[in-house]
Design a protein around this motif. Structure first.
Motif, PDB file in Angstrom:
ATOM      1  N   LYS A  42     -13.552   5.781   8.406  1.00 19.62           N
ATOM      2  CA  LYS A  42     -13.703   5.671   6.955  1.00 19.62           C
ATOM      3  C   LYS A  42     -13.943   4.221   6.556  1.00 19.62           C
TER       4      LYS A  42
ATOM      5  N   ALA B 244     -14.630   1.291   3.567  1.00 18.77           N
ATOM      6  CA  ALA B 244     -14.091   1.013   2.227  1.00 18.77           C
ATOM      7  C   ALA B 244     -15.025   0.072   1.483  1.00 18.77           C
TER       8      ALA B 244
ATOM      9  N   SER C 209     -16.004   6.195   1.870  1.00 19.77           N
ATOM     10  CA  SER C 209     -15.121   7.220   1.315  1.00 19.77           C
ATOM     11  C   SER C 209     -13.843   6.628   0.736  1.00 19.77           C
ATOM     12  N   LEU C 210     -13.672   5.303   0.825  1.00 17.97           N
ATOM     13  CA  LEU C 210     -12.513   4.618   0.260  1.00 17.97           C
ATOM     14  C   LEU C 210     -12.995   3.514  -0.670  1.00 17.97           C
TER      15      LEU C 210
ATOM     16  N   ARG D 117      -9.788   7.263  -2.991  1.00 14.57           N
ATOM     17  CA  ARG D 117     -10.619   7.824  -1.922  1.00 14.57           C
ATOM     18  C   ARG D 117     -11.496   8.945  -2.471  1.00 14.57           C
TER      19      ARG D 117
ATOM     20  N   LEU E  10      -2.503   7.541   0.915  1.00 15.01           N
ATOM     21  CA  LEU E  10      -3.701   6.779   0.572  1.00 15.01           C
ATOM     22  C   LEU E  10      -3.764   5.458   1.349  1.00 15.01           C
TER      23      LEU E  10
ATOM     24  N   ASP F 250      -4.737   6.052   4.981  1.00 17.52           N
ATOM     25  CA  ASP F 250      -6.183   6.263   5.080  1.00 17.52           C
ATOM     26  C   ASP F 250      -6.949   4.945   4.959  1.00 17.52           C
ATOM     27  N   PHE F 251      -6.456   4.068   4.104  1.00 16.85           N
ATOM     28  CA  PHE F 251      -7.187   2.837   3.801  1.00 16.85           C
ATOM     29  C   PHE F 251      -7.101   1.830   4.944  1.00 16.85           C
TER      30      PHE F 251
END
Length: 288
Positions: free
Chosen positions: A31, A33, A88-89, A106, A161, A164-165
């Motif tokens: 992912k 950012a 996606s972030l 996200r 979150l 994920d980041f």
């Protein structure tokens, strides 16, 4: 006309590779950012975005131009940036009625899934601490401390979150010498304390090294301001976004169980034994 006839096929190999990267996959890509600077971002917010981008490299894109948008009111611009950069972030920084403001969120299927607004109360930059930093692309170890991260729903969503980041790429194995970067999040008294440390392995006189933590920046004291979830059945959409394909689900093995700490136990089924025919040690005292 059938729907398949209306699908535009790629005319070049480059376009074909581009579309293949965006196709749904069983194991999703890393992912990326995007870090966006608001139209009225001050120097502190700008430096925070630069430092976060430095931590995210090479999986972060920093937009240097100011963008006049409001994430909680106008989400179409965020969706446009997401499609353009294939990220996606996102993290959006601004400074207005709510000073030193950060919005982290996200996307799911190029639509905003959730985003949380945070306020910066204290900030120490990477360049303020003069010591050696971790190499670019180092996968961090994430540590969450605090009762709220496990109990409060807002903090649980924030924890998900943040994982994920900052989690980086998924790796099958971990080398002890490669664990050299720690991101620590502490929830205490309504604030989130974000600290980054370099992990040092020292001699301990035995096989296991002694571990020391050295602060390298970025350091932030944050306060939770507000959150926004997807408007259409947010809980159902969130469950859909984290749903695991059936192909990737591990198959259940019969008569095999696992302990809390990972120990594997097996159950063996045997026929009933006749203990009268069991061969024992021959002793004179046991003779009839």
């Amino acid at each position: 006309m059938d729907f398949l006839d209306r699908v535009v096929k790629p005319k070049t190999k480059r376009a074909k590779r581009f579309l293949e990267k965006r196709e749904p996959k069983l194991s999703e890509n890393i992912k990326n950012a995007m870090l966006i600077k608001g139209g009225n971002a001050n120097s502190m917010v700008t430096q925070v975005l630069k430092d976060v981008c430095a931590l995210k490299k090479p999986y972060g894109v920093l937009y240097k131009k100011k963008n006049i948008t409001r994430p909680f009111e106008d989400q179409t611009s965020l969706e446009f940036f997401s499609k353009k950069s294939n990220c996606s972030l996102f993290m959006f920084g601004s400074h207005n009625k709510r000073p030193n403001n950060l919005v982290i969120g996200r996307m799911y299927d190029y639509h905003v899934l959730d985003m949380i607004e945070l306020g910066i109360e204290m900030f120490v930059s990477l360049k303020d601490i003069k010591n050696s930093k971790c190499p670019e692309g180092t996968k961090p170890m994430l540590i969450f401390a605090g009762y709220d991260f496990d109990v409060t729903e807002d903090y649980r969503r924030l924890k998900s979150l943040l994982i994920d980041f900052f989690r980086g790429p998924t790796v099958p194995n971990i080398r002890l010498a490669g664990v050299e970067y720690v991101l620590h999040f502490t929830a205490l008294n309504g604030k989130i304390y974000f600290r980054s440390h370099k992990l040092l392995l020292k001699k301990s006189g035995c096989r296991t090294p002694r571990i020391e933590l050295e602060e390298i920046g970025l350091s932030l004291d944050l306060v939770l301001r507000s959150k926004h979830l997807a408007p259409l059945a947010s809980d159902d959409l969130y469950k859909l976004s984290v749903k695991m394909p059936k192909v990737l689900k591990p198959k259940k093995k019969k008569n095999v169980s696992h302990h809390t700490f990972g120990t594997t136990y097996g159950r063996i089924h045997m026929q009933k034994q006749d203990l009268s025919k069991l061969q024992t040690r021959k002793m004179k005292g046991l003779k009839k």
